[in-house]
Scaffold this motif. Structure first.
Motif, short mmCIF file in Angstrom:
data_model
loop_
_atom_site.label_atom_id
_atom_site.label_comp_id
_atom_site.label_asym_id
_atom_site.label_seq_id
_atom_site.Cartn_x
_atom_site.Cartn_y
_atom_site.Cartn_z
N MET A 1 0.85 -1.20 0.00
CA MET A 1 0.00 0.00 0.00
C MET A 1 0.88 1.25 0.00
SD MET A 1 -3.37 -0.57 2.37
CE MET A 1 -2.49 -0.90 3.89
N LYS A 2 0.27 2.35 -0.45
CA LYS A 2 0.91 3.65 -0.35
C LYS A 2 -0.17 4.66 -0.02
CE LYS A 2 2.12 6.19 -3.71
NZ LYS A 2 2.83 6.78 -4.87
N ALA A 3 0.25 5.82 0.49
CA ALA A 3 -0.71 6.84 0.88
C ALA A 3 -0.21 8.21 0.42
CB ALA A 3 -0.93 6.84 2.39
N LEU A 25 -6.17 12.20 3.78
CA LEU A 25 -5.30 11.07 3.50
C LEU A 25 -6.00 10.14 2.52
CD1 LEU A 25 -2.51 9.85 4.44
CD2 LEU A 25 -3.87 8.32 5.88
N LEU A 26 -5.30 9.76 1.47
CA LEU A 26 -5.79 8.81 0.49
C LEU A 26 -4.86 7.60 0.51
CD1 LEU A 26 -7.76 8.25 -1.94
CD2 LEU A 26 -6.01 9.26 -3.41
N VAL A 27 -5.43 6.43 0.78
CA VAL A 27 -4.65 5.20 0.90
C VAL A 27 -5.02 4.29 -0.26
CG1 VAL A 27 -4.03 3.25 2.35
CG2 VAL A 27 -4.66 5.44 3.40
N ILE A 28 -4.00 3.85 -1.00
CA ILE A 28 -4.17 3.04 -2.21
C ILE A 28 -3.53 1.68 -2.00
CG2 ILE A 28 -3.72 2.89 -4.69
CD1 ILE A 28 -5.47 5.27 -3.86
N GLY A 29 -4.20 0.63 -2.45
CA GLY A 29 -3.62 -0.70 -2.36
C GLY A 29 -4.41 -1.69 -3.19
N PRO A 30 -3.89 -2.90 -3.36
CA PRO A 30 -4.57 -3.90 -4.21
C PRO A 30 -5.77 -4.51 -3.52
CG PRO A 30 -2.56 -4.83 -3.26
CD PRO A 30 -2.59 -3.39 -2.87
N GLY A 42 -10.12 10.07 3.79
CA GLY A 42 -10.75 10.90 4.81
C GLY A 42 -9.76 11.83 5.46
N ALA A 43 -10.14 12.37 6.60
CA ALA A 43 -9.28 13.30 7.32
C ALA A 43 -8.02 12.60 7.82
CB ALA A 43 -10.04 13.93 8.48
N TRP A 44 -6.89 13.24 7.67
CA TRP A 44 -5.62 12.66 8.11
C TRP A 44 -5.63 12.38 9.61
CZ3 TRP A 44 -1.59 14.77 11.25
CH2 TRP A 44 -0.43 13.99 11.28
N MET A 45 -6.19 13.27 10.38
CA MET A 45 -6.22 13.07 11.83
C MET A 45 -6.99 11.81 12.21
SD MET A 45 -4.47 15.24 13.63
CE MET A 45 -5.25 15.13 15.25
N ALA A 46 -8.03 11.50 11.45
CA ALA A 46 -8.85 10.33 11.76
C ALA A 46 -8.20 9.03 11.31
CB ALA A 46 -10.22 10.47 11.11
N LEU A 47 -7.34 9.09 10.30
CA LEU A 47 -6.79 7.87 9.70
C LEU A 47 -5.32 7.63 10.01
CD1 LEU A 47 -8.43 8.15 6.14
CD2 LEU A 47 -9.13 6.64 7.99
N LYS A 48 -4.61 8.64 10.55
CA LYS A 48 -3.15 8.53 10.66
C LYS A 48 -2.72 7.37 11.54
CE LYS A 48 -2.57 11.85 14.45
NZ LYS A 48 -1.79 13.02 14.92
N GLY A 49 -3.46 7.07 12.57
CA GLY A 49 -3.08 5.98 13.45
C GLY A 49 -3.20 4.62 12.78
N GLN A 50 -4.27 4.42 12.04
CA GLN A 50 -4.50 3.14 11.38
C GLN A 50 -3.49 2.86 10.29
OE1 GLN A 50 -8.43 2.90 9.75
NE2 GLN A 50 -8.12 0.87 8.83
N ALA A 52 -0.29 4.36 10.03
CA ALA A 52 0.98 5.00 10.42
C ALA A 52 2.18 4.35 9.74
CB ALA A 52 1.14 4.96 11.93
N LEU A 53 2.10 3.05 9.43
CA LEU A 53 3.25 2.35 8.85
C LEU A 53 3.24 2.34 7.33
CD1 LEU A 53 3.45 -0.72 11.27
CD2 LEU A 53 4.68 1.47 11.40
N VAL A 54 2.21 2.93 6.72
CA VAL A 54 2.13 2.96 5.26
C VAL A 54 2.97 4.13 4.73
CG1 VAL A 54 0.59 3.27 3.29
CG2 VAL A 54 -0.16 1.93 5.26
N PRO A 55 3.86 3.88 3.76
CA PRO A 55 4.65 4.98 3.19
C PRO A 55 3.72 6.08 2.66
CG PRO A 55 5.48 2.86 2.44
CD PRO A 55 4.20 2.58 3.16
N THR A 56 3.98 7.31 3.07
CA THR A 56 3.07 8.40 2.76
C THR A 56 3.81 9.55 2.08
OG1 THR A 56 1.65 7.86 4.65
CG2 THR A 56 1.45 10.09 3.73
N GLU A 57 3.26 10.00 0.94
CA GLU A 57 3.79 11.16 0.23
C GLU A 57 3.01 12.39 0.66
OE1 GLU A 57 4.61 12.70 -4.38
OE2 GLU A 57 3.49 10.84 -4.00
#
Length: 429
Positions: A1-3, A25-30, A42-50, A52-57
């Motif tokens: 995944m990437k974000a 935050l937009l998270v993309i994956g297969p 959705g909002a970065w604040m709401a999703l950042k914890g879930q 956190a380990l996904v590489p994010t641009e």
């Protein structure tokens, strides 16, 4: 995944209402089939914890938005954009048919297809329903180029066995044989879809239209793509050729060409019976405002379509249309909606213009939840927009006090420079 972290525009799939996160935050994956899709948005604040380990641009100052959908365009007319003419029928005779006759040559068709797809990408269009020509080679060239790029695209061989010059006129029986062969070869391959494509009723015999309807019945998940009621001279001509039909649109009913996934460009010279026919059969309109203005055809009645309740979306209609840019199309649609001398005038909200060129267009095509939005499960075709791409855009968008003001600033002032990046999910590693 990437974000990706940036401002985020998406739409409620049921209502078309815009949803906007200043810091998203937009998270993309297969998915299970290996397609690159939206996993979360959705909002970065709401999703950042879930995640956190996904590489994010991180893209400060940018907006992530769904790729645009062009509901009606002619890839073989790329080279005749901006050709002057006295109206629709002279334009077809003097420019369109001579240009399309060249697409019997696979090399020419392939070169134009590649240029056309480059131009779509530059302008942020990630899916299109496009005419090919009457030559099977034009279909093969377009689908092959689209497949190589991992695109979701729809096209089909044009059917026109009368009232057409040598070089584009086809043979009735062979045209239907070719169409079926092309459906079997391409429809459903990867992200490709086939559209059964009678040019418009006056250029097809009863036998060809009947055969097209039989193919539409045999392959119910294909699209049907044609024109109707664009120009008053064309409407008069159709009435003379099909005197038993109640209206021009009614011609298509008689041949089994009105159903879901039937897309008719223009639909300007309609009455309420026509609009109800569209609603009741599930057919939809590809509204093509820059083309309608350029050729002097008239103005689509948005109020009538909304009042009766049938589907529509926006289209460039290049080469009668004058720009590949969705921003030019949305602005022209706003102008057409405002016109109140020949029909009721209204002001279309900027977010609704945007919806009609993204998720609303996808819904009209029967692709709702697949493309045109950034909700979870949607295929990951999206744009990175730079609202400060020009000095005037930067100045104007900075002054926006609401989402509607921000979107309208980009509609009015935007062009291809606003599209910093066009991302096709299937091309992601």
């Amino acid at each position: 995944m990437k974000a990706l972290r940036a401002s985020l525009l998406r739409f409620d799939a049921a209502t078309g209402q815009a949803q906007f996160d200043e810091d998203g935050l937009l998270v993309i994956g297969p998915d299970a089939r290996g397609r690159q899709v939206v996993q979360a948005a959705g909002a970065w604040m709401a999703l950042k914890g879930q995640f956190a380990l996904v590489p994010t641009e991180h893209l400060p100052g940018r907006i992530l938005a769904p790729g645009f959908i062009d509901m009606h365009v002619h890839y073989p007319q790329t080279d005749i954009i901006g050709a002057p003419a006295a109206g629709l029928l002279p334009w077809l005779e003097n420019y369109t048919f001579p240009a399309e006759s060249r697409f019997a040559d696979p090399a020419h068709a392939g070169a134009v297809a590649e240029f056309f797809l480059d131009e779509l990408a530059r302008n942020g269009v990630t899916t299109a329903l496009t005419f090919a020509t009457s030559h099977p080679a034009s279909v093969d060239a377009f689908f092959e180029a689209s497949r190589q790029r991992g695109l979701r695209m729809i096209t089909g061989k044009v059917l026109q066995d009368r009232h057409s010059p040598d070089g584009v006129r086809d043979d009735t029986e062979q045209s239907l044989v070719d169409t079926e062969a092309l459906i079997r070869r391409w429809h459903g391959m990867d992200r490709l879809g086939y559209a059964i494509t009678p040019r418009f009723a006056p250029t097809s015999t009863d036998a060809q239209l009947h055969g097209a309807g039989e193919l539409a019945k045999a392959f119910p998940d294909t699209w049907i793509h044609s024109h109707v009621a664009e120009n008053k001279d064309e409407v008069k001509w159709a009435r003379e050729l099909f005197p038993k039909a109640r209206s021009y649109l009614d011609v298509y009913v008689g041949f089994g060409l009105m159903r879901e996934r039937a897309v008719y460009a223009h639909c300007i010279h309609f009455d309420d019976d026509d609009r109800r026919l569209m609603r009741d059969t599930g057919a939809v309109t590809a509204v093509s405002p820059t083309s309608n203005l350029f050729l002097g055809s008239g103005f689509f009645d948005f109020e009538g379509a909304d009042r009766i309740g049938y589907g529509y979306g926006l289209a460039s209609d290049v080469g009668g249309g004058t720009s590949f840019s969705p921003f030019a199309t949305m602005l022209a649609a706003y102008y057409a909606g405002r016109e109140g001398q020949t029909k009721p005038g209204l002001s279309i909200a900027p977010s609704q213009l945007w919806w009609r060129h993204t998720g609303g267009a996808a819904h009209a095509l029967g692709l709702g939840g697949v493309v045109g939005n950034l909700q979870p499960g949607c295929e990951a075709d999206f744009l990175v927009l730079n609202p400060a791409a020009t000095p005037l855009l930067a100045r104007k968008t900075k002054l926006a006090n609401s989402l509607e003001e921000l979107l309208f600033s980009m509609i009015v002032l935007g062009d291809d420079r606003l599209v910093e990046r066009t991302v096709i999910g299937q091309a992601l590693e």
